[in-house]
Design a protein around this motif. Structure first.
Motif, PDB file in Angstrom:
ATOM      1  N   PRO A   1       8.415   4.601   0.821  1.00 42.38           N
ATOM      2  CA  PRO A   1       7.110   4.219   0.254  1.00 42.38           C
ATOM      3  C   PRO A   1       6.098   5.353   0.276  1.00 42.38           C
ATOM      4  CG  PRO A   1       7.926   2.487   1.681  1.00 42.38           C
ATOM      5  CD  PRO A   1       8.834   3.660   1.885  1.00 42.38           C
ATOM      6  N   LEU A   2       6.064   6.106   1.371  1.00 44.23           N
ATOM      7  CA  LEU A   2       5.145   7.235   1.464  1.00 44.23           C
ATOM      8  C   LEU A   2       5.487   8.301   0.433  1.00 44.23           C
ATOM      9  CD1 LEU A   2       2.988   8.987   2.950  1.00 44.23           C
ATOM     10  CD2 LEU A   2       4.869   9.828   4.363  1.00 44.23           C
ATOM     11  N   LEU A   3       6.768   8.648   0.323  1.00 46.15           N
ATOM     12  CA  LEU A   3       7.175   9.677  -0.623  1.00 46.15           C
ATOM     13  C   LEU A   3       6.862   9.261  -2.058  1.00 46.15           C
ATOM     14  CD1 LEU A   3      10.610  10.725   0.940  1.00 46.15           C
ATOM     15  CD2 LEU A   3       8.370  11.800   1.248  1.00 46.15           C
ATOM     16  N   ALA A   4       7.008   7.960  -2.353  1.00 44.97           N
ATOM     17  CA  ALA A   4       6.684   7.470  -3.695  1.00 44.97           C
ATOM     18  C   ALA A   4       5.197   7.628  -3.989  1.00 44.97           C
ATOM     19  CB  ALA A   4       7.101   6.012  -3.832  1.00 44.97           C
ATOM     20  N   VAL A   5       4.356   7.297  -3.017  1.00 41.04           N
ATOM     21  CA  VAL A   5       2.911   7.437  -3.199  1.00 41.04           C
ATOM     22  C   VAL A   5       2.529   8.907  -3.394  1.00 41.04           C
ATOM     23  CG1 VAL A   5       0.675   7.169  -2.071  1.00 41.04           C
ATOM     24  CG2 VAL A   5       2.354   5.335  -1.954  1.00 41.04           C
TER      25      VAL A   5
END
Length: 310
Positions: A211-215
């Motif tokens: 999720p962090l990498l996507a953001v």
């Protein structure tokens, strides 16, 4: 007996156990949904108008006959774009800047945020304070330009990739995620298994940080795709211009060709230029719109990164 049990099960089934919402709550939900529909209409209708105008004939657009559906369907604007070498080169450059810039920025952001999230990292509070200071105060345009010039990045692709590769706000988001969302027990288990810091980051932390990498990827991609001012300052070679600079030259500096044969041809060029504005907006927005569905499920989880301590 069987009939009585069946009747009792029907009365105690899901329908019977459903709690009826109070009238006040239902009214609030209705109002919220109506407000969301209004906001959706405000956002969606201009987009529909732009798409419809880009697919309409130049005469219909200039006559104001287009509303939310193409009038006299025409692909002339898109054919003009595909036949324009400057637009295709700008599109190619923007794809390179967006892809390479996102990889570089996400890599550097994770590399600096991960150590700052570990309590065992000595001096992390001092470094975080210095990072936040750069977020509030900068050296200014002229000193930054001189630095880019002195290190030999001027009029190269690296001028758009390196100077703004790390966003302090993104570092804060990543640091908060690593500190609050990755249990300390995982780090301890990795250490007991003999994993190094890099192995822990690669095999334990990153798989749990989708999720962090996507953001981060979405933030940096949108920034790189829309980059305009940096290219205007650091680039002189037209072959390196991103799409946004090419659009500026077409939309703002566009003038009808002086070599037109007659007045009718000049009028057609002016009308076509107005339709090109809408078609260029559609074309320039497609990559980001196509990218979002693939990371939407991760982005939904990462939208509240660091908001709840886990």
């Amino acid at each position: 007996m069987t009939t009585m049990l069946t009747s009792r099960l029907r009365r105690t089934g899901p329908a019977a156990s459903k709690v009826r919402e109070p009238l006040g709550d239902r009214l609030v939900l209705i109002v919220v949904r109506l407000m969301l529909l209004v906001v959706l209409a405000i956002v969606l209708l201009p987009l529909v108008y732009i798409v419809a105008s880009s697919l309409s004939s130049p005469a219909a657009v200039n006559a104001g006959r287009v509303r939310f559906w193409p009038v006299e369907f025409s692909l002339e604007a898109y054919r003009t774009i595909l036949n324009n070498a400057e637009i295709l080169q700008g599109y190619y450059n923007s794809l390179i800047y967006a892809a390479a810039g996102t990889v570089i920025s996400v890599t550097l952001t994770v590399a600096i945020a991960y150590p700052l999230s570990r309590k065992s990292f000595y001096g992390r509070n001092v470094l975080m304070t210095l990072l936040i200071f750069t977020m509030l105060f900068s050296g200014g345009l002229i000193p930054t330009y001189m630095v880019v010039q002195d290190v030999g990045l001027l009029d190269t692709r690296w001028a758009l990739l390196i100077p703004n590769a790390i966003g302090v706000w993104q570092v804060i988001i990543a640091r908060t995620f690593f500190a609050n969302s990755i249990p300390d027990e995982l780090y301890e288990a990795a250490m007991l298994d003999g994993a190094s810091g890099m192995r822990t980051l690669r095999s334990v932390v990153l798989p749990l940080s989708k999720p962090l990498l996507a953001v981060l990827a979405l933030m940096y991609t949108v920034y790189q795709w829309n980059t305009y001012f940096d290219a205007l300052v650091y680039l002189k070679d037209p072959d390196l211009f991103p799409l946004q600079i090419v659009l500026r030259n077409i939309l703002i500096l566009n003038t009808p060709r002086t070599g037109a044969v007659d007045l009718a041809q000049q009028m057609h060029q002016i009308q076509l230029a107005n339709v090109l504005r809408y078609a260029l907006i559609v074309v320039s927005s497609l990559p980001v719109l196509m990218m979002y569905p693939f990371i939407a499920r991760h982005f939904t989880k990462g939208a509240m990164v660091g908001a709840v301590k886990g």
